[in-house]
Scaffold this motif. Sequence first.
Motif, PDB file in Angstrom:
ATOM      1  N   LEU A 198      44.468  49.982  -5.853  1.00 14.01           N
ATOM      2  CA  LEU A 198      45.653  50.768  -5.534  1.00 14.01           C
ATOM      3  C   LEU A 198      46.278  51.341  -6.804  1.00 14.01           C
ATOM      4  CD1 LEU A 198      47.229  48.483  -2.785  1.00 14.01           C
ATOM      5  CD2 LEU A 198      46.328  50.789  -2.448  1.00 14.01           C
ATOM      6  N   LEU A 199      46.323  50.518  -7.836  1.00 16.72           N
ATOM      7  CA  LEU A 199      46.913  50.991  -9.087  1.00 16.72           C
ATOM      8  C   LEU A 199      46.053  52.091  -9.724  1.00 16.72           C
ATOM      9  CD1 LEU A 199      48.265  47.675 -10.693  1.00 16.72           C
ATOM     10  CD2 LEU A 199      49.555  49.499  -9.565  1.00 16.72           C
ATOM     11  N   ILE A 236      60.837  49.274  -6.710  1.00 14.49           N
ATOM     12  CA  ILE A 236      60.211  48.638  -5.545  1.00 14.49           C
ATOM     13  C   ILE A 236      60.148  47.125  -5.697  1.00 14.49           C
ATOM     14  CG2 ILE A 236      58.039  48.390  -4.305  1.00 14.49           C
ATOM     15  CD1 ILE A 236      57.634  51.436  -4.902  1.00 14.49           C
ATOM     16  N   PHE A 237      59.790  46.665  -6.879  1.00 18.01           N
ATOM     17  CA  PHE A 237      59.634  45.217  -7.069  1.00 18.01           C
ATOM     18  C   PHE A 237      60.971  44.498  -7.236  1.00 18.01           C
ATOM     19  CE2 PHE A 237      55.184  43.778  -7.440  1.00 18.01           C
ATOM     20  CZ  PHE A 237      54.572  44.982  -7.140  1.00 18.01           C
ATOM     21  N   ILE A 266      44.699  45.193  -5.432  1.00 16.30           N
ATOM     22  CA  ILE A 266      45.841  45.720  -6.185  1.00 16.30           C
ATOM     23  C   ILE A 266      45.349  46.653  -7.284  1.00 16.30           C
ATOM     24  CG2 ILE A 266      47.639  45.068  -7.837  1.00 16.30           C
ATOM     25  CD1 ILE A 266      48.199  42.621  -6.102  1.00 16.30           C
ATOM     26  N   VAL A 269      50.889  41.549 -11.756  1.00 20.49           N
ATOM     27  CA  VAL A 269      50.708  42.936 -11.341  1.00 20.49           C
ATOM     28  C   VAL A 269      51.029  43.868 -12.498  1.00 20.49           C
ATOM     29  CG1 VAL A 269      51.366  44.707  -9.687  1.00 20.49           C
ATOM     30  CG2 VAL A 269      51.314  42.312  -8.981  1.00 20.49           C
ATOM     31  N   LYS A 284      53.646  64.029  -4.447  1.00 17.91           N
ATOM     32  CA  LYS A 284      52.852  63.077  -5.227  1.00 17.91           C
ATOM     33  C   LYS A 284      53.646  61.810  -5.517  1.00 17.91           C
ATOM     34  CE  LYS A 284      49.126  65.280  -5.298  1.00 17.91           C
ATOM     35  NZ  LYS A 284      48.014  64.735  -4.511  1.00 17.91           N
ATOM     36  N   LEU A 285      54.929  61.965  -5.823  1.00 23.30           N
ATOM     37  CA  LEU A 285      55.767  60.803  -6.082  1.00 23.30           C
ATOM     38  C   LEU A 285      55.835  59.917  -4.841  1.00 23.30           C
ATOM     39  CD1 LEU A 285      58.672  62.249  -8.273  1.00 23.30           C
ATOM     40  CD2 LEU A 285      57.036  60.478  -8.912  1.00 23.30           C
ATOM     41  N   PHE A 308      48.795  46.724 -14.267  1.00 20.66           N
ATOM     42  CA  PHE A 308      49.358  48.064 -14.433  1.00 20.66           C
ATOM     43  C   PHE A 308      49.168  48.545 -15.868  1.00 20.66           C
ATOM     44  CE2 PHE A 308      52.700  51.069 -15.343  1.00 20.66           C
ATOM     45  CZ  PHE A 308      52.856  51.800 -14.185  1.00 20.66           C
ATOM     46  N   LEU A 353      51.828  53.761  -2.307  1.00 17.21           N
ATOM     47  CA  LEU A 353      50.803  52.875  -2.858  1.00 17.21           C
ATOM     48  C   LEU A 353      51.442  51.657  -3.513  1.00 17.21           C
ATOM     49  CD1 LEU A 353      48.404  55.555  -4.385  1.00 17.21           C
ATOM     50  CD2 LEU A 353      47.888  54.004  -2.503  1.00 17.21           C
ATOM     51  N   LEU A 354      52.536  51.875  -4.235  1.00 13.52           N
ATOM     52  CA  LEU A 354      53.209  50.756  -4.902  1.00 13.52           C
ATOM     53  C   LEU A 354      53.805  49.787  -3.877  1.00 13.52           C
ATOM     54  CD1 LEU A 354      54.877  52.497  -7.981  1.00 13.52           C
ATOM     55  CD2 LEU A 354      52.851  51.044  -7.925  1.00 13.52           C
ATOM     56  N   GLU A 355      54.254  50.338  -2.758  1.00 12.52           N
ATOM     57  CA  GLU A 355      54.763  49.473  -1.683  1.00 12.52           C
ATOM     58  C   GLU A 355      53.637  48.571  -1.176  1.00 12.52           C
ATOM     59  OE1 GLU A 355      57.731  49.078  -0.462  1.00 12.52           O
ATOM     60  OE2 GLU A 355      58.920  50.876  -0.909  1.00 12.52           O
ATOM     61  N   GLN A 356      52.443  49.150  -1.031  1.00 13.13           N
ATOM     62  CA  GLN A 356      51.284  48.365  -0.597  1.00 13.13           C
ATOM     63  C   GLN A 356      50.980  47.269  -1.605  1.00 13.13           C
ATOM     64  OE1 GLN A 356      47.700  50.499   0.778  1.00 13.13           O
ATOM     65  NE2 GLN A 356      48.964  52.319   1.014  1.00 13.13           N
ATOM     66  N   VAL A 357      51.034  47.638  -2.880  1.00 10.25           N
ATOM     67  CA  VAL A 357      50.795  46.659  -3.939  1.00 10.25           C
ATOM     68  C   VAL A 357      51.801  45.521  -3.814  1.00 10.25           C
ATOM     69  CG1 VAL A 357      50.933  46.251  -6.427  1.00 10.25           C
ATOM     70  CG2 VAL A 357      49.756  48.275  -5.559  1.00 10.25           C
ATOM     71  N   TYR A 358      53.033  45.884  -3.597  1.00  7.71           N
ATOM     72  CA  TYR A 358      54.082  44.867  -3.493  1.00  7.71           C
ATOM     73  C   TYR A 358      53.816  43.925  -2.318  1.00  7.71           C
ATOM     74  CZ  TYR A 358      58.482  42.563  -2.642  1.00  7.71           C
ATOM     75  OH  TYR A 358      59.431  41.607  -2.423  1.00  7.71           O
ATOM     76  N   ILE A 383      52.565  63.332 -13.820  1.00  9.42           N
ATOM     77  CA  ILE A 383      53.715  62.458 -13.669  1.00  9.42           C
ATOM     78  C   ILE A 383      53.591  61.385 -14.749  1.00  9.42           C
ATOM     79  CG2 ILE A 383      54.796  60.722 -12.179  1.00  9.42           C
ATOM     80  CD1 ILE A 383      53.834  62.451  -9.792  1.00  9.42           C
ATOM     81  N   GLN A 389      53.519  59.710  -2.519  1.00  7.20           N
ATOM     82  CA  GLN A 389      52.235  59.024  -2.391  1.00  7.20           C
ATOM     83  C   GLN A 389      52.191  57.791  -3.294  1.00  7.20           C
ATOM     84  OE1 GLN A 389      48.782  61.519  -2.990  1.00  7.20           O
ATOM     85  NE2 GLN A 389      49.534  63.106  -1.603  1.00  7.20           N
ATOM     86  N   ILE A 390      52.672  57.956  -4.516  1.00  3.97           N
ATOM     87  CA  ILE A 390      52.677  56.845  -5.473  1.00  3.97           C
ATOM     88  C   ILE A 390      53.575  55.726  -4.963  1.00  3.97           C
ATOM     89  CG2 ILE A 390      53.514  56.164  -7.759  1.00  3.97           C
ATOM     90  CD1 ILE A 390      52.433  58.802  -8.814  1.00  3.97           C
ATOM     91  N   GLN A 391      54.714  56.116  -4.427  1.00  3.26           N
ATOM     92  CA  GLN A 391      55.657  55.129  -3.903  1.00  3.26           C
ATOM     93  C   GLN A 391      55.005  54.311  -2.784  1.00  3.26           C
ATOM     94  OE1 GLN A 391      59.526  56.787  -3.254  1.00  3.26           O
ATOM     95  NE2 GLN A 391      60.119  55.157  -1.823  1.00  3.26           N
ATOM     96  N   ILE A 442      46.612  59.765  -9.342  1.00  4.38           N
ATOM     97  CA  ILE A 442      47.584  60.731  -8.841  1.00  4.38           C
ATOM     98  C   ILE A 442      48.537  61.159  -9.955  1.00  4.38           C
ATOM     99  CG2 ILE A 442      49.555  61.032  -7.279  1.00  4.38           C
ATOM    100  CD1 ILE A 442      48.117  59.218  -5.295  1.00  4.38           C
ATOM    101  N   ILE A 459      50.975  43.193  -0.829  1.00  2.00           N
ATOM    102  CA  ILE A 459      49.829  42.313  -1.093  1.00  2.00           C
ATOM    103  C   ILE A 459      50.229  41.194  -2.044  1.00  2.00           C
ATOM    104  CG2 ILE A 459      47.545  42.168  -2.155  1.00  2.00           C
ATOM    105  CD1 ILE A 459      47.011  45.002  -1.173  1.00  2.00           C
ATOM    106  N   SER A 460      50.932  41.548  -3.108  1.00  2.00           N
ATOM    107  CA  SER A 460      51.295  40.539  -4.102  1.00  2.00           C
ATOM    108  C   SER A 460      52.218  39.498  -3.493  1.00  2.00           C
ATOM    109  CB  SER A 460      51.953  41.203  -5.313  1.00  2.00           C
ATOM    110  OG  SER A 460      53.222  41.723  -4.963  1.00  2.00           O
TER     111      SER A 460
END
Lengths: 125, 125
Positions: free
Chosen positions: B95-96, B120-121, B92, A113, A88-89, A117, A95-100, B108, A91-93, B102, A102-103
């Motif tokens: 995704l969030l 990540i950021f 975004i 962002v 799960k972590l 959040f 998704l956050l990479e995708q967010v990064y 988590i 998966q979250i990572q 999750i 896009i931003s």
Amino acid sequence: MDIIISNSSDTPIFKQIEDAIYEAICNDDLKENEMLPSVRALANDLKISFLTVKRAYDELEASGFIKTIPGKGSFVAPKNLDLIKEEKLKQIQDLLEQVYQISKVSNISTKEVQELFQIIFEENE
Amino acid sequence: MDIIISNSSDTPIFKQIEDAIYEAICNDDLKENEMLPSVRALANDLKISFLTVKRAYDELEASGFIKTIPGKGSFVAPKNLDLIKEEKLKQIQDLLEQVYQISKVSNISTKEVQELFQIIFEENE
DNA sequence: TCCACTGTTATATTTACTATATAACAGTTA
DNA sequence: TAACTGTTATATAGTAAATATAACAGTGGA
């Protein structure tokens, strides 16, 4: 176990059942080796066909979350919580990479962002 | 403009086309007022029905990214940067929301997610 | 005007997926 | 044996995606 399904949803019923049971297993509402409702019993409760329930159970078994024994029933598989959490972590990572990404491409600041959040994680508390 | 579609994908072809053109517009690979390939021309290139291309164009027009004029063709709409940014913020947000779901299902903590977010950021600055 | 392009519309069909109903079959256990 | 369990096969219906085909209408150059 209370499962709520919607036939007007864009998610198929079998998938809604699958998700609900998956969530229940992750939340420990369904314990290890606990027996799930029989396909016919759950189908009756939800006023749907037992084949639809079976479809959900089949998917869950393929994913390794439950174990079905013909003649006996379906049971929550022994689970590896650490493994699930690691997955799960990750998966979250992702998704956050995708967010990064896009931003970054769209010149949306980290601050913006972060505000999104905050909103999402706070309004659901 | 090169669009790659897959008929084995779980995303409908019209949606794949829609996404590809949308991305091209956002990345400025397709400039303002630039003419898109005609529905029949693109359909020929991709070996699909022109109706499938039209479906994609219709969706893009409904979203305000292109403008179609019967008899003339389809053109990239004058860009509304606010519109694009709104779209990106929405992506975004989606995704969030997934991240939140999750984390909720998997117990988590928000703190753990925030730590991942920071890593990540920050490491990409 | 004619022609070749553009988009539009209508109809019918195919395919895949979801979901259903029904019936029969087989394993488990009291 | 009876009453549960899951399994399998068949047929059906509804929907969405994608297709093929044909006809219609606007644009613009030769």
